[in-house]
Write a protein that holds these residues in place. Structure first.
Motif, PDB file in Angstrom:
ATOM      1  N   PRO A 144       0.815  -1.228   0.000  1.00  0.00           N
ATOM      2  CA  PRO A 144       0.000   0.000   0.000  1.00  0.00           C
ATOM      3  C   PRO A 144       0.843   1.271   0.000  1.00  0.00           C
ATOM      4  O   PRO A 144       0.493   2.252  -0.668  1.00  0.00           O
ATOM      5  CB  PRO A 144      -0.824  -0.123   1.285  1.00  0.00           C
ATOM      6  CG  PRO A 144      -0.861  -1.578   1.591  1.00  0.00           C
ATOM      7  CD  PRO A 144       0.464  -2.100   1.143  1.00  0.00           C
ATOM      8  N   ALA A 194       0.743   4.123  -2.905  1.00  0.00           N
ATOM      9  CA  ALA A 194       0.463   5.532  -2.617  1.00  0.00           C
ATOM     10  C   ALA A 194       1.564   6.436  -3.173  1.00  0.00           C
ATOM     11  O   ALA A 194       1.273   7.505  -3.747  1.00  0.00           O
ATOM     12  CB  ALA A 194       0.316   5.735  -1.111  1.00  0.00           C
ATOM     13  N   TYR A 223      -9.876   4.451  -4.597  1.00  0.00           N
ATOM     14  CA  TYR A 223      -8.465   4.081  -4.675  1.00  0.00           C
ATOM     15  C   TYR A 223      -8.231   2.699  -4.068  1.00  0.00           C
ATOM     16  O   TYR A 223      -7.469   1.899  -4.599  1.00  0.00           O
ATOM     17  CB  TYR A 223      -7.609   5.118  -3.938  1.00  0.00           C
ATOM     18  CG  TYR A 223      -7.305   6.351  -4.753  1.00  0.00           C
ATOM     19  CD1 TYR A 223      -6.324   6.337  -5.734  1.00  0.00           C
ATOM     20  CD2 TYR A 223      -8.001   7.535  -4.527  1.00  0.00           C
ATOM     21  CE1 TYR A 223      -6.038   7.472  -6.475  1.00  0.00           C
ATOM     22  CE2 TYR A 223      -7.730   8.676  -5.264  1.00  0.00           C
ATOM     23  CZ  TYR A 223      -6.749   8.644  -6.242  1.00  0.00           C
ATOM     24  OH  TYR A 223      -6.471   9.759  -6.984  1.00  0.00           O
ATOM     25  N   GLY A 224      -8.906   2.429  -2.943  1.00  0.00           N
ATOM     26  CA  GLY A 224      -8.746   1.125  -2.311  1.00  0.00           C
ATOM     27  C   GLY A 224      -9.248   0.001  -3.183  1.00  0.00           C
ATOM     28  O   GLY A 224      -8.598  -1.052  -3.314  1.00  0.00           O
ATOM     29  N   PHE A 260      -6.836  -0.513  -6.074  1.00  0.00           N
ATOM     30  CA  PHE A 260      -5.605  -1.190  -5.637  1.00  0.00           C
ATOM     31  C   PHE A 260      -5.840  -2.679  -5.412  1.00  0.00           C
ATOM     32  O   PHE A 260      -5.051  -3.517  -5.859  1.00  0.00           O
ATOM     33  CB  PHE A 260      -5.095  -0.524  -4.358  1.00  0.00           C
ATOM     34  CG  PHE A 260      -3.932  -1.222  -3.721  1.00  0.00           C
ATOM     35  CD1 PHE A 260      -2.689  -1.239  -4.345  1.00  0.00           C
ATOM     36  CD2 PHE A 260      -4.075  -1.865  -2.499  1.00  0.00           C
ATOM     37  CE1 PHE A 260      -1.607  -1.883  -3.753  1.00  0.00           C
ATOM     38  CE2 PHE A 260      -3.000  -2.503  -1.910  1.00  0.00           C
ATOM     39  CZ  PHE A 260      -1.771  -2.526  -2.535  1.00  0.00           C
ATOM     40  N   LEU A 261      -6.941  -3.024  -4.739  1.00  0.00           N
ATOM     41  CA  LEU A 261      -7.182  -4.416  -4.377  1.00  0.00           C
ATOM     42  C   LEU A 261      -7.674  -5.249  -5.553  1.00  0.00           C
ATOM     43  O   LEU A 261      -7.267  -6.414  -5.702  1.00  0.00           O
ATOM     44  CB  LEU A 261      -8.207  -4.489  -3.236  1.00  0.00           C
ATOM     45  CG  LEU A 261      -7.764  -3.916  -1.884  1.00  0.00           C
ATOM     46  CD1 LEU A 261      -8.919  -3.927  -0.899  1.00  0.00           C
ATOM     47  CD2 LEU A 261      -6.584  -4.694  -1.327  1.00  0.00           C
TER      48      LEU A 261
END
Length: 316
Positions: free
Chosen positions: A116, A120, A203-204, A207-208
């Motif tokens: 993470p 970022a 965003y989470g 990303f995942l």
């Protein structure tokens, strides 16, 4: 009248050359180059693998033959005395258990923090802030508090004689962070984020659900780096762990080696030669025992390792 139904040979698309045709077109110089390349590859393989093979055969050979240079390709005077002595010490099983726990839990925490953070720092939306943050991260690679202040800090935090000393202080490795950041920045197309944003993904979620599935190569590389670092951890156990039941494998193997070496030096003259021979066998055996798990794991990650290093280190 000539038939128009005669079957004409199928034309291959431009750039698609049959392998047999390619082999027929090769000249003598091409064959010579191929032979040279194969010989170089064979030499590299021998140079890399022979030290490991020598340690293995030396650990099961008569040490007088090893010292006289008679052990080259096959064991001489085959016996398991060194390994029998190593595994007869119950401390080694505690060391294996501790190291496996430290390596697995530590690597899991490392990945949970590093990926993470790297994602970022790869986002251009942060602007100049990410460069400032990365600068402070990188500063820790060149400046440290020193041994005594670090020990006092760990003691005040209650990490001395605590297994968490192997986990928490090394939660992030800046080198691995930079590798992962470079991968996310250069290998994951920005158009994917634009599409995800149109679909209302955060965003989470991006990303995942999108970035991580596309990043198996760099994940394998970073995880292997972290796992190897935890597995080879020696200094932390030497400095901060006094309880033998919490020591990792590397410290246990050192203790076994030193105890046998000391026994060989302090034994009577009649037994000194036999004790020294056993100590030498243990020396080779310790190297192989500590390296074997990594030798078993690496082939399964090799393809990801090679790909991840190339993709993640293209740009800084």
């Amino acid at each position: 009248m000539t038939s128009t139904n005669a079957t004409a040979p199928a034309k291959l698309p431009a750039g698609d050359i049959p392998w047999n045709h390619y082999r027929m077109q090769k000249k003598l110089s091409d064959h010579i180059v191929d032979v040279i390349i194969w010989l170089l590859l064979a030499a590299i393989v021998v140079i890399i693998t022979y030290p490991i093979w020598f340690i293995l055969i030396a650990s099961v050979s008569d040490q007088n033959a090893v010292n006289l240079g008679k052990v080259t390709l096959l064991p001489v005077g085959f016996n398991w005395d060194g390994y029998r002595e190593i595994f007869a010490d119950t401390r080694i099983w505690d060391g294996y258990r501790n190291t496996i726990v430290y390596s697995v839990v530590g690597t899991a925490l490392n990945m949970l923090v590093t990926l993470p953070a790297a994602f970022a720092l790869s986002r251009k939306e942060l602007g100049k802030v990410r460069r400032v943050v990365l600068f402070f991260f990188s500063l820790t690679m060149f400046v440290s508090g020193g041994m005594i202040p670090t020990y006092l800090l760990f003691k005040s935090l209650g990490l001395v004689d605590n297994w968490l000393v192997f986990i928490l202080p090394s939660a992030v490795n800046v080198y691995n962070l930079i590798i992962a950041r470079s991968f996310f920045e250069t290998a994951v197309p920005e158009e994917l984020f634009d599409s995800a944003k149109v679909d209302g993904m955060s965003y989470g979620g991006y990303f995942l659900k999108i970035v991580l599935p596309l990043s198996s190569a760099v994940i394998a590389v970073v995880a292997l780096y972290y796992f190897v670092a935890h597995w080879n951890e020696f200094f932390t156990g030497l400095m901060y762990i006094n309880d033998d039941s919490r020591k990792p494998l590397q410290n246990v193997l050192q203790a076994i080696l030193l105890s046998n070496q000391t026994g060989a030096e302090g034994s009577a003259s009649l037994d000194a030669a036999a004790q020294q021979e056993l100590a030498d066998k243990i020396k080779y055996g310790v190297i192989f025992v500590s390296s074997l798990p990594l030798l078993v794991i690496y082939p399964f990650l090799q393809k990801y390792f090679n790909k991840g290093v190339l993709l993640g280190a293209v740009k800084g």
